[in-house]
Motif scaffolding. Structure first.
Motif, short mmCIF file in Angstrom:
data_model
loop_
_atom_site.label_atom_id
_atom_site.label_comp_id
_atom_site.label_asym_id
_atom_site.label_seq_id
_atom_site.Cartn_x
_atom_site.Cartn_y
_atom_site.Cartn_z
N HIS A 116 0.88 -1.17 0.00
CA HIS A 116 0.00 0.00 0.00
C HIS A 116 0.91 1.22 0.00
N ILE A 117 0.79 2.07 -1.03
CA ILE A 117 1.65 3.24 -1.18
C ILE A 117 0.81 4.48 -0.87
N HIS A 118 1.22 5.24 0.12
CA HIS A 118 0.35 6.28 0.68
C HIS A 118 1.18 7.29 1.47
N TYR A 119 0.55 8.42 1.80
CA TYR A 119 1.17 9.37 2.71
C TYR A 119 0.95 8.89 4.15
N ILE A 146 -5.73 6.33 -15.95
CA ILE A 146 -4.75 6.93 -15.05
C ILE A 146 -3.41 7.00 -15.78
N VAL A 147 -2.79 8.17 -15.76
CA VAL A 147 -1.52 8.39 -16.43
C VAL A 147 -0.38 7.86 -15.55
N THR A 148 0.55 7.12 -16.16
CA THR A 148 1.69 6.58 -15.41
C THR A 148 3.01 7.06 -16.02
N THR A 149 4.07 6.92 -15.23
CA THR A 149 5.40 7.29 -15.67
C THR A 149 6.41 6.30 -15.11
N GLY A 150 7.67 6.45 -15.50
CA GLY A 150 8.70 5.58 -14.96
C GLY A 150 8.87 5.80 -13.46
N ALA A 151 9.11 4.74 -12.73
CA ALA A 151 9.19 4.82 -11.27
C ALA A 151 10.43 5.59 -10.83
N ASP A 152 10.29 6.36 -9.75
CA ASP A 152 11.46 6.98 -9.15
C ASP A 152 12.18 5.94 -8.29
N ALA A 153 13.26 6.34 -7.64
CA ALA A 153 14.10 5.38 -6.91
C ALA A 153 13.31 4.64 -5.84
N LYS A 154 12.40 5.33 -5.18
CA LYS A 154 11.65 4.70 -4.08
C LYS A 154 10.71 3.61 -4.60
N ILE A 155 9.92 3.93 -5.60
CA ILE A 155 8.94 2.99 -6.13
C ILE A 155 9.61 1.89 -6.95
N ALA A 156 10.75 2.23 -7.56
CA ALA A 156 11.45 1.25 -8.41
C ALA A 156 11.89 0.02 -7.63
N SER A 157 11.94 0.11 -6.31
CA SER A 157 12.32 -1.05 -5.51
C SER A 157 11.26 -2.15 -5.59
N SER A 186 6.51 17.51 -16.86
CA SER A 186 7.08 18.61 -16.11
C SER A 186 6.66 18.59 -14.64
N PHE A 187 5.69 17.76 -14.30
CA PHE A 187 5.24 17.69 -12.91
C PHE A 187 6.23 16.85 -12.11
N ASP A 188 6.83 17.45 -11.10
CA ASP A 188 7.93 16.85 -10.35
C ASP A 188 7.44 15.67 -9.50
N GLN A 189 7.74 14.46 -9.93
CA GLN A 189 7.29 13.28 -9.19
C GLN A 189 8.15 12.99 -7.97
N HIS A 194 7.87 12.19 -2.33
CA HIS A 194 8.91 12.28 -1.31
C HIS A 194 8.48 11.72 0.03
N ASP A 195 7.27 12.06 0.48
CA ASP A 195 6.80 11.65 1.81
C ASP A 195 6.00 10.36 1.81
N MET A 196 5.85 9.73 0.67
CA MET A 196 5.02 8.53 0.62
C MET A 196 5.69 7.34 1.29
N ARG A 197 4.87 6.48 1.86
CA ARG A 197 5.32 5.26 2.51
C ARG A 197 4.94 4.05 1.67
N LEU A 198 5.77 3.02 1.70
CA LEU A 198 5.48 1.74 1.05
C LEU A 198 5.25 0.72 2.16
N THR A 199 3.99 0.38 2.39
CA THR A 199 3.63 -0.49 3.50
C THR A 199 3.19 -1.86 2.98
N PRO A 200 3.90 -2.94 3.31
CA PRO A 200 3.44 -4.27 2.89
C PRO A 200 2.11 -4.61 3.56
N VAL A 201 1.20 -5.18 2.80
CA VAL A 201 -0.11 -5.56 3.34
C VAL A 201 -0.40 -7.01 2.98
N SER A 202 -1.51 -7.51 3.51
CA SER A 202 -1.83 -8.92 3.31
C SER A 202 -2.35 -9.19 1.91
#
Length: 217
Positions: A116-119, A146-157, A186-189, A194-202
């Motif tokens: 779950h990726i969230h603030y 929904i528009v998508t883009t290449g993952a940044d370092a955090k999501i790329a994991s 141009s929208f800075d991803q 930056h503040d999002m958390r990656l929380t493993p869920v069931s």
């Protein structure tokens, strides 16, 4: 990609956050899959925002088969201006898709682990979206992607793609009906994520029929 997301804000929070006059038929949802009607925010001719429910899976106006929407739940930011399925909507029909989080699955040796990726406070944000109007002799469908883009370092994991997140101060820039030349890249991803958390869920979230707080456990 983005194939499942969460929207658990209150009705009033959504109204206030997106400057809406009203919000009808809203229910919080812990596990939103493609193929159903989802909440969108669009700009009216007078510049105000309106909440609408659109089918998730974009159906181009020229398509002879509405089934194409099953393959167009996401649109790659890098090619929006080129792809026939998206270029008209990119110029004229941009929208915001409210969310409080989204799910992504990371492949491991023991199977797919959902995240779950969230603030941290599960606060509202918005995906960049596009919408379309399609009709034939017997039906009319308003749809979105929904528009998508290449993952940044955090999501790329965990995954190589991620949804484009529009920050509140950029909402009007994205929705602006007077502009056909909005550069989605141009929208800075990095700032948006930056503040999002990656929380493993069931694995409960794997089944879209499961729609309760346990999906976030």
């Amino acid at each position: 990609m983005c194939g499942r997301y969460v929207l658990i804000a209150t009705e009033q929070q959504i109204i206030d956050h997106f400057s809406l006059r009203r919000l009808a038929n809203y229910q919080p949802d812990y596990n939103i899959p493609p193929g159903q009607k989802i909440l969108n925010v669009v700009q009216l001719e007078d510049g105000s925002n309106k909440a609408v429910y659109l089918h998730w899976g974009l159906i181009p106006s020229w398509s002879k088969d509405r089934g194409i929407g099953n393959r167009l739940i996401n649109a790659r930011a890098e090619t929006l201006a080129e792809k026939p399925s998206f270029r008209a909507a990119y110029r004229k029909r941009r929208c915001l898709i409210p969310a409080t989080g989204f799910y992504e699955w990371h492949r491991t040796e023991s199977g797919k682990q959902p995240y779950h990726i969230h603030y941290p406070d599960n606060r509202l944000f918005a995906f960049a979206g596009l919408w379309e109007h399609w009709e034939n002799e017997t039906e009319t469908v308003y749809s979105c992607t929904i528009v998508t883009t290449g993952a940044d370092a955090k999501i790329a994991s965990i995954h190589d793609r991620m949804p484009v997140v529009i920050r509140p101060e950029q909402y009007l820039d994205w929705l602006d009906k007077k502009s056909e030349a909005v550069d989605v890249l141009s929208f800075d991803q990095s700032a948006a994520y930056h503040d999002m958390r990656l929380t493993p869920v069931s694995n409960r979230v794997n089944n879209p029929a499961h729609n309760d707080a346990d999906c976030l456990t």
